[in-house]
Design a protein around this motif. Sequence first.
Motif, PDB file in Angstrom:
ATOM      1  N   ARG A 120       0.819  -1.221   0.000  1.00 42.85           N
ATOM      2  CA  ARG A 120       0.000   0.000   0.000  1.00 42.85           C
ATOM      3  C   ARG A 120       0.855   1.275   0.000  1.00 42.85           C
ATOM      4  N   GLY A 121       2.178   1.121   0.034  1.00 39.61           N
ATOM      5  CA  GLY A 121       3.072   2.285   0.024  1.00 39.61           C
ATOM      6  C   GLY A 121       3.072   3.049   1.332  1.00 39.61           C
ATOM      7  N   GLU A 122       2.680   2.380   2.409  1.00 40.19           N
ATOM      8  CA  GLU A 122       2.595   3.063   3.705  1.00 40.19           C
ATOM      9  C   GLU A 122       3.702   2.655   4.657  1.00 40.19           C
ATOM     10  N   TYR A 123       4.641   1.874   4.150  1.00 39.93           N
ATOM     11  CA  TYR A 123       5.641   1.275   5.043  1.00 39.93           C
ATOM     12  C   TYR A 123       6.585   2.298   5.685  1.00 39.93           C
ATOM     13  N   ASP A 124       7.141   3.214   4.870  1.00 38.61           N
ATOM     14  CA  ASP A 124       8.119   4.177   5.389  1.00 38.61           C
ATOM     15  C   ASP A 124       7.519   5.049   6.490  1.00 38.61           C
ATOM     16  N   ASP A 125       6.282   5.485   6.247  1.00 37.94           N
ATOM     17  CA  ASP A 125       5.614   6.314   7.236  1.00 37.94           C
ATOM     18  C   ASP A 125       5.373   5.522   8.518  1.00 37.94           C
ATOM     19  N   TYR A 126       4.998   4.269   8.357  1.00 32.74           N
ATOM     20  CA  TYR A 126       4.757   3.381   9.501  1.00 32.74           C
ATOM     21  C   TYR A 126       6.018   3.218  10.348  1.00 32.74           C
ATOM     22  N   ILE A 127       7.164   3.010   9.692  1.00 26.11           N
ATOM     23  CA  ILE A 127       8.432   2.850  10.418  1.00 26.11           C
ATOM     24  C   ILE A 127       8.786   4.126  11.180  1.00 26.11           C
ATOM     25  N   LYS A 128       8.574   5.243  10.518  1.00 26.02           N
ATOM     26  CA  LYS A 128       8.884   6.527  11.157  1.00 26.02           C
ATOM     27  C   LYS A 128       8.014   6.739  12.400  1.00 26.02           C
ATOM     28  N   GLN A 129       6.729   6.471  12.245  1.00 28.82           N
ATOM     29  CA  GLN A 129       5.800   6.627  13.375  1.00 28.82           C
ATOM     30  C   GLN A 129       6.166   5.679  14.516  1.00 28.82           C
ATOM     31  N   LEU A 130       6.570   4.483  14.136  1.00 28.65           N
ATOM     32  CA  LEU A 130       6.939   3.461  15.119  1.00 28.65           C
ATOM     33  C   LEU A 130       8.124   3.926  15.960  1.00 28.65           C
ATOM     34  N   LYS A 131       9.119   4.477  15.272  1.00 27.88           N
ATOM     35  CA  LYS A 131      10.324   4.969  15.959  1.00 27.88           C
ATOM     36  C   LYS A 131       9.974   6.113  16.905  1.00 27.88           C
ATOM     37  N   LEU A 132       9.148   7.026  16.420  1.00 21.79           N
ATOM     38  CA  LEU A 132       8.779   8.180  17.238  1.00 21.79           C
ATOM     39  C   LEU A 132       7.970   7.748  18.462  1.00 21.79           C
ATOM     40  N   THR A 181      10.209  17.238  34.705  1.00 24.13           N
ATOM     41  CA  THR A 181       8.982  17.264  33.913  1.00 24.13           C
ATOM     42  C   THR A 181       9.130  18.209  32.718  1.00 24.13           C
ATOM     43  N   LYS A 182       9.804  19.335  32.951  1.00 26.94           N
ATOM     44  CA  LYS A 182       9.996  20.306  31.880  1.00 26.94           C
ATOM     45  C   LYS A 182      10.850  19.708  30.750  1.00 26.94           C
ATOM     46  N   ALA A 183      11.943  19.041  31.126  1.00 26.59           N
ATOM     47  CA  ALA A 183      12.826  18.430  30.125  1.00 26.59           C
ATOM     48  C   ALA A 183      12.085  17.346  29.350  1.00 26.59           C
ATOM     49  N   ALA A 184      11.312  16.538  30.068  1.00 26.28           N
ATOM     50  CA  ALA A 184      10.566  15.456  29.418  1.00 26.28           C
ATOM     51  C   ALA A 184       9.482  16.018  28.505  1.00 26.28           C
ATOM     52  N   GLN A 185       8.805  17.059  28.988  1.00 23.47           N
ATOM     53  CA  GLN A 185       7.741  17.688  28.212  1.00 23.47           C
ATOM     54  C   GLN A 185       8.298  18.260  26.907  1.00 23.47           C
ATOM     55  N   GLU A 186       9.474  18.868  27.000  1.00 19.07           N
ATOM     56  CA  GLU A 186      10.138  19.419  25.830  1.00 19.07           C
ATOM     57  C   GLU A 186      10.412  18.310  24.810  1.00 19.07           C
ATOM     58  N   ALA A 187      10.951  17.200  25.305  1.00 15.14           N
ATOM     59  CA  ALA A 187      11.251  16.062  24.433  1.00 15.14           C
ATOM     60  C   ALA A 187       9.969  15.524  23.801  1.00 15.14           C
ATOM     61  N   ARG A 188       8.900  15.423  24.621  1.00  7.92           N
ATOM     62  CA  ARG A 188       7.619  14.916  24.110  1.00  7.92           C
ATOM     63  C   ARG A 188       7.063  15.812  23.021  1.00  7.92           C
ATOM     64  N   GLU A 189       7.143  17.122  23.253  1.00  4.84           N
ATOM     65  CA  GLU A 189       6.610  18.067  22.268  1.00  4.84           C
ATOM     66  C   GLU A 189       7.336  17.952  20.937  1.00  4.84           C
ATOM     67  N   ASN A 190       8.671  17.794  21.007  1.00 10.13           N
ATOM     68  CA  ASN A 190       9.442  17.646  19.772  1.00 10.13           C
ATOM     69  C   ASN A 190       9.046  16.383  19.012  1.00 10.13           C
ATOM     70  N   ILE A 191       8.845  15.300  19.764  1.00  9.31           N
ATOM     71  CA  ILE A 191       8.454  14.041  19.126  1.00  9.31           C
ATOM     72  C   ILE A 191       7.052  14.159  18.540  1.00  9.31           C
ATOM     73  N   GLN A 192       6.151  14.754  19.320  1.00 15.38           N
ATOM     74  CA  GLN A 192       4.772  14.944  18.845  1.00 15.38           C
ATOM     75  C   GLN A 192       4.743  15.762  17.561  1.00 15.38           C
ATOM     76  N   LYS A 193       5.604  16.789  17.525  1.00 14.91           N
ATOM     77  CA  LYS A 193       5.679  17.654  16.354  1.00 14.91           C
ATOM     78  C   LYS A 193       6.024  16.813  15.123  1.00 14.91           C
ATOM     79  N   GLU A 194       7.001  15.922  15.295  1.00 12.32           N
ATOM     80  CA  GLU A 194       7.409  15.070  14.175  1.00 12.32           C
ATOM     81  C   GLU A 194       6.331  14.051  13.823  1.00 12.32           C
ATOM     82  N   LEU A 195       5.629  13.573  14.856  1.00  6.42           N
ATOM     83  CA  LEU A 195       4.578  12.580  14.623  1.00  6.42           C
ATOM     84  C   LEU A 195       3.451  13.147  13.768  1.00  6.42           C
TER      85      LEU A 195
END
Length: 200
Positions: A120-132, A181-195
């Motif tokens: 279905r051509g969805e593999y690359d996106d799936y891998i990226k989401q999985l990593k994030l 919590t601030k450091a973790a939240q920052e990391a989460r936001e960056n990951i969410q942004k990419e997701l």
Amino acid sequence: MQQKVQGLNKEFKRKDVSRLRNLIKGKTGASTSSQIGYNTKTEDHKEGDVWKEGRKTWTIKNGIKQTISKMDAIKKEIFMPLCCPKCSKVMKKRLDKPNYKVHKMCFDCVIDYEHKLRIRGEYDDYIKQLKLKNHLTQVNEIENIFLELANQSSEGFVSEHGEIERWKGGIDKEKISSDITKAAQEARENIQKELTNKED
Ligand SMILES: [Zn+2]
């Protein structure tokens, strides 16, 4: 004993962030040394070592020093049933366990699922989401461990290698907890942004 009252919060924050960074990058091979009692004798331990210290048995998992009881809880969390929930076959292959941990199905089912995604051509996106998503889980786990360690002791903080360091004068738990919590939240936001940004 170390005197770390002055500039403590700053140091903790810096180390905390660099620790998160190392774990996120998968740098878990760093060894740590532990102080035994109140003398200067130190023992070096590395990932996977198990040793007695005080009344507790310790190990280093993912670069973080922790008690074995905590390890047992983690093991229970990834408890694997005998059969694959999807195809009902017995999961006994070497790759079944790591795949079950992530996908909650056997290796064959994962291969099958990923094959369909490729078509279905969805593999690359799936891998990226999985990593994030994996990174998100890691950040949450690290945050919990840090918060737990910061709050369980009134006389120590978590060093770069996850070791609890002691000093005179106690710690500002509230400040440290909010820094974590601030450091973790920052990391989460960056990951969410990419997701949510699926373009690249
Ligand atoms: Zn299966």
